[in-house]
Enzyme design. Structure first.
Site, PDB file in Angstrom:
ATOM      1  N   ASP A 118       1.057  -1.043  -0.060  1.00 32.47           N
ATOM      2  CA  ASP A 118      -0.123  -0.134   0.026  1.00 32.47           C
ATOM      3  C   ASP A 118       1.019   1.269  -0.172  1.00 32.47           C
ATOM      4  OD1 ASP A 118      -2.434   1.688   0.604  1.00 32.47           O
ATOM      5  OD2 ASP A 118      -3.271  -0.402   0.876  1.00 32.47           O
ATOM      6  N   HIS A 191      -4.188   5.827   3.313  1.00 35.08           N
ATOM      7  CA  HIS A 191      -4.669   4.789   2.812  1.00 35.08           C
ATOM      8  C   HIS A 191      -4.129   3.672   3.423  1.00 35.08           C
ATOM      9  CE1 HIS A 191      -5.526   1.577  -0.320  1.00 35.08           C
ATOM     10  NE2 HIS A 191      -6.786   2.436  -0.584  1.00 35.08           N
ATOM     11  N   SER A 524     -11.092  -1.187  -1.582  1.00 35.41           N
ATOM     12  CA  SER A 524      -9.846  -0.815  -0.899  1.00 35.41           C
ATOM     13  C   SER A 524     -10.025  -1.283   0.843  1.00 35.41           C
ATOM     14  CB  SER A 524      -9.226   0.437  -0.757  1.00 35.41           C
ATOM     15  OG  SER A 524      -8.293   0.326  -2.134  1.00 35.41           O
TER      16      SER A 524
END
Length: 745
Positions: A118, A191, A524
């Site tokens: 990520d 994220h 996600s």
């Protein structure tokens, strides 16, 4: 062949090598590769665990020459991948907080390590507190790489590894600007921190976003450990970096890989992620990937290889309600996460304006794009903006700059009635397409249109839930119609989890707010839910293969919501199909004890590839162990005979083929002595029979096989969906069944 600098622009290519073809004078393949690539500084990476090869800067001519060399299996150009959050250009997103009941302290095993590919990790987050965790297992071979803003001490017993991969990114886009992002595992974007905390975050009491979703935030496997592999940067995630990270993670000793990103779809032998994860699967690593945010369009999936668990997104039973009250006193329901100093008075009505020309079809003026609003139109008013083109929160910023006091964000046909809440910069409410049309019609036809907005906080117990998210990518899997994708649904709308201290909750640079937790939406967010539950299953059943873990998740998934109705689809409130929800929504507790599993070994996956019209050299990409060859173990060379937990019968264009038999084998992982009886849902287009109708097990790990025979009664124009259930006194093992008739030639 030595590669001399030739004319032509250089770009990155991933070169797949056949290890068995390495000539004897070379002691390791780095020496061998370097002989192929004499300017050593052009080699970005060498890969030697999940598969064999290198990434190098080559001109088109060099790449073509290299592909003809002995020992070179394939030369694939660099691909750019995207993160699968609804914060992508299409949307901007929100949420997550799984219920307390799931994991009390049922799993005490701390030794499952999940690799998260990520944007890195924010180690100071309370979600990565390692209090009470045992020392890092001696079998762990990972490392804590240091760099700007990241010290060795930032790793602990929770974050056991942190690495960065940027050579492909820098080769494509130029040197990283350290003012804009960290050339270290530290996460500027948020994220990666969010996904890692969703997988394995330690419990944090009183977690919330500006007061919304207040409660205890915990990951799915709060006792598991995390290794962060930073492969995504401001300009995207590049395949050479992703491959190096998968290769390194497998060498480091991760048990689960969580990959919330994807590119387009390409054939198996040209899909770098498919090739790398095949190698990870061979080494016993479970791989979970997000399905993508291309819904509700059909055939919008990414990451469709059968050895990958492909995860779609659904809602939870929590919402963030808000209302729009028009001057007509009519009230419409919406959602919002706005919390700020500016509050609109409930008692007052504000002028309302919509700058589009038609309530039913958006146009450039209706999206509230940068520069599209002027003070004359917006000052002191609530502005209606259509969803799409730019991030949702950015539209509010445009309204605010033009002097607007509030915003109503209206869905268009793309999103239907799906509501995604956002951390807006001014009072704002998102509403569905139907309500949006009525509000827009009123604003356009009434001379003195007015409205007021009210933000109502957090509400739980929402019905129906779960609902398939409109943005969740859909099947069918056109690469291989015999393999149902997505595999599963998991929570992916409005997910609360840890956040980077360097990024505003809206992800806009002009937003100066900082938060410890943020609410996001996207596949996600659903992918790490499955990765975390897989870690729990692995800790309970360390001897299970990745396929057994996936089978446990799929056969225990549910296909009804909390009103006991079939799952619906937010894009249209119709019942959803397995092309939307796969085997159904994950049920973590049941997945720990599935009764039976459909196991698949690496050779069977390879034999599946042998049915996919790949040439011997294309197949070689998957055989880093050079002894693997096609053994034709799938009956009739039919890919539908892969021992997959979903059953898909594909009738060819030839109408003379009226019957088809598919075979499955189940392994007993429940009570040693148990008897399972089969039941089937009815189909209109075919009669379906199962032989035998009862499976009697007498020992643990015993394998028994059955066949499913489909006989066409009426060739249907659309696929037919149903289910097959094996039921014992203690367990239910369900498989989705799909029958597809290809249109006659």
């Amino acid at each position: 062949m030595s590669l001399h600098a030739e004319t032509g622009q250089k770009k990155t290519y991933v070169v797949h090598m056949d290890k068995s073809a390495m000539p004897s004078p070379y002691t390791n393949h780095l020496q061998w590769y370097s002989s192929k690539e004499e300017e050593g500084n052009r080699i970005l990476y060498t890969y030697q665990t999940a598969f064999h090869g290198l990434a190098a800067r080559l001109s088109k001519e060099e790449a073509e020459k290299l592909e003809k060399e002995p020992g070179v299996v394939a030369v694939i150009p660099e691909t750019r991948y995207e993160l699968h959050t609804t914060r992508s250009p299409k949307f901007l997103g929100l949420e997550r907080q799984e219920s307390e009941r799931v994991w009390a302290e049922r799993v005490t095993d701390h030794d499952v390590i999940v690799g998260v590919l990520d944007t890195g990790i924010w180690p100071e987050s309370e979600s990565f507190n390692d209090t009470g965790m045992s020392p890092v297992p001696s079998t762990w071979r990972g490392a804590c790489e240091t760099g700007r803003g990241f010290l060795r001490s930032n790793c602990n017993r929770k974050i056991v590894g942190a690495r960065v991969f940027y050579r492909g990114y820098e080769a494509a886009t130029g040197k990283i600007d350290q003012e804009l992002e960290y050339r270290s595992p530290r996460d500027k974007d948020g994220h990666g921190t969010h996904t890692a905390a969703t997988v394995a975050g330690s419990p944090v009491r009183g977690a919330n976003l500006l007061g919304f979703a207040y409660g205890t935030a915990r990951g799915m496997a709060p006792k598991a450990r995390v290794a962060a592999y930073k492969v995504c940067w401001v300009g995207g995630c590049f395949s050479s970096d992703i491959l190096s990270a998968v290769d390194q993670a497998v060498a480091d000793g991760v048990h689960v890989l969580s990959i919330s990103l994807g590119g387009g779809i390409s054939t198996y032998s040209r899909d770098s992620l498919a090739i790398a994860t095949f190698g990870a699967m061979e080494m016993g690593v479970f791989v979970s990937c997000s399905a993508g945010n291309g819904g509700p369009d059909p055939i919008s999936l990414t990451n469709v290889s059968p050895w990958i668990t492909t995860v779609g997104a659904s809602t939870m039973d929590r919402d963030f309600p808000a209302t729009v009250k028009l001057g007509t006193t009519r009230v419409f329901k919406g959602v919002s996460l706005y919390k700020g100093r500016t509050v609109l008075s409930r008692a007052k009505q504000y002028p309302l304006v919509y700058l589009g020309r038609n309530a039913s079809s958006p146009d450039p003026t209706s999206f509230c794009l940068d520069g599209a609003l002027d003070q004359h139109n917006a000052a002191g008013k609530i502005v209606i903006c259509d969803r799409g083109v730019t991030p949702r929160v950015q539209k509010g910023q445009v309204v605010k700059r033009a002097g607007g006091v509030g915003m109503i964000l209206t869905n268009t046909a793309t999103n239907g009635e799906e509501l995604v809440a956002d951390c807006h910069l001014l009072p704002a409410v998102a509403v569905g397409e139907k309500e949006g049309k009525v509000i827009k019609e009123y604003a356009m036809t009434s001379k003195r249109a007015t409205a007021s907005l009210e933000i109502l906080g957090t509400r739980v117990g929402i019905k129906p839930s779960p609902v398939v998210a409109a943005f969740s990518s859909r099947g069918p899997n056109f690469l291989s119609l015999e393999i149902l994708k997505p595999d599963l649904l998991a929570p992916g709308v409005n997910i609360l989890a840890a956040w980077s201290g360097d990024m505003a909750p809206s992800s806009l640079s002009s937003d100066k707010r900082r938060v410890n937790f943020n609410i996001l939406s996207g596949t996600s967010m659903s992918c790490p839910h499955v990765s975390g539950v897989a870690a729990l299953i692995r800790s309970r059943h360390p001897d299970w293969s990745p396929a057994a873990v996936k089978s446990a998740l799929m056969t225990t998934a549910y296909v009804h919501d909390n009103m006991l109705e079939p799952l619906t689809d937010a894009a249209g409130a119709e019942p959803s199909s397995p092309y939307d929800h796969g085997a159904g929504h994950i049920d973590p507790l049941k997945a720990m004890d599935p009764g039976l599993v459909y196991d698949i070994g690496p050779q069977e996956y390879f034999d599946f590839l042998c049915t996919q019209e790949l040439s011997p050299s294309q197949l070689k990409v998957f055989t880093k162990h050079s002894n693997r060859s096609c053994r034709h173990s799938l009956a009739g060379n039919n890919p539908g005979n892969l021992n997959y937990p979903a059953i898909s019968a594909l009738f060819p264009e030839n109408t003379h083929v009226k019957a088809m038999t598919l075979r499955r084998t189940v392994t007993n992982v429940g009570p040693h002595v148990s008897s399972y009886k089969v039941s089937l849902s009815p189909f209109k287009g075919a009669t379906v029979t199962v032989q035998p109708k009862t499976l009697n097990f007498t020992t643990k790990h015993q394998k028994l096989s059955y066949t499913v025979t489909f006989r066409t009664k009426l060739r249907m124009k659309r696929p037919e969906f149903g289910g097959l259930l094996w039921k014992s006194a203690t367990h239910k093992v369900r498989s989705p069944v799909i029958i597809t008739w290809l249109p006659p030639l």
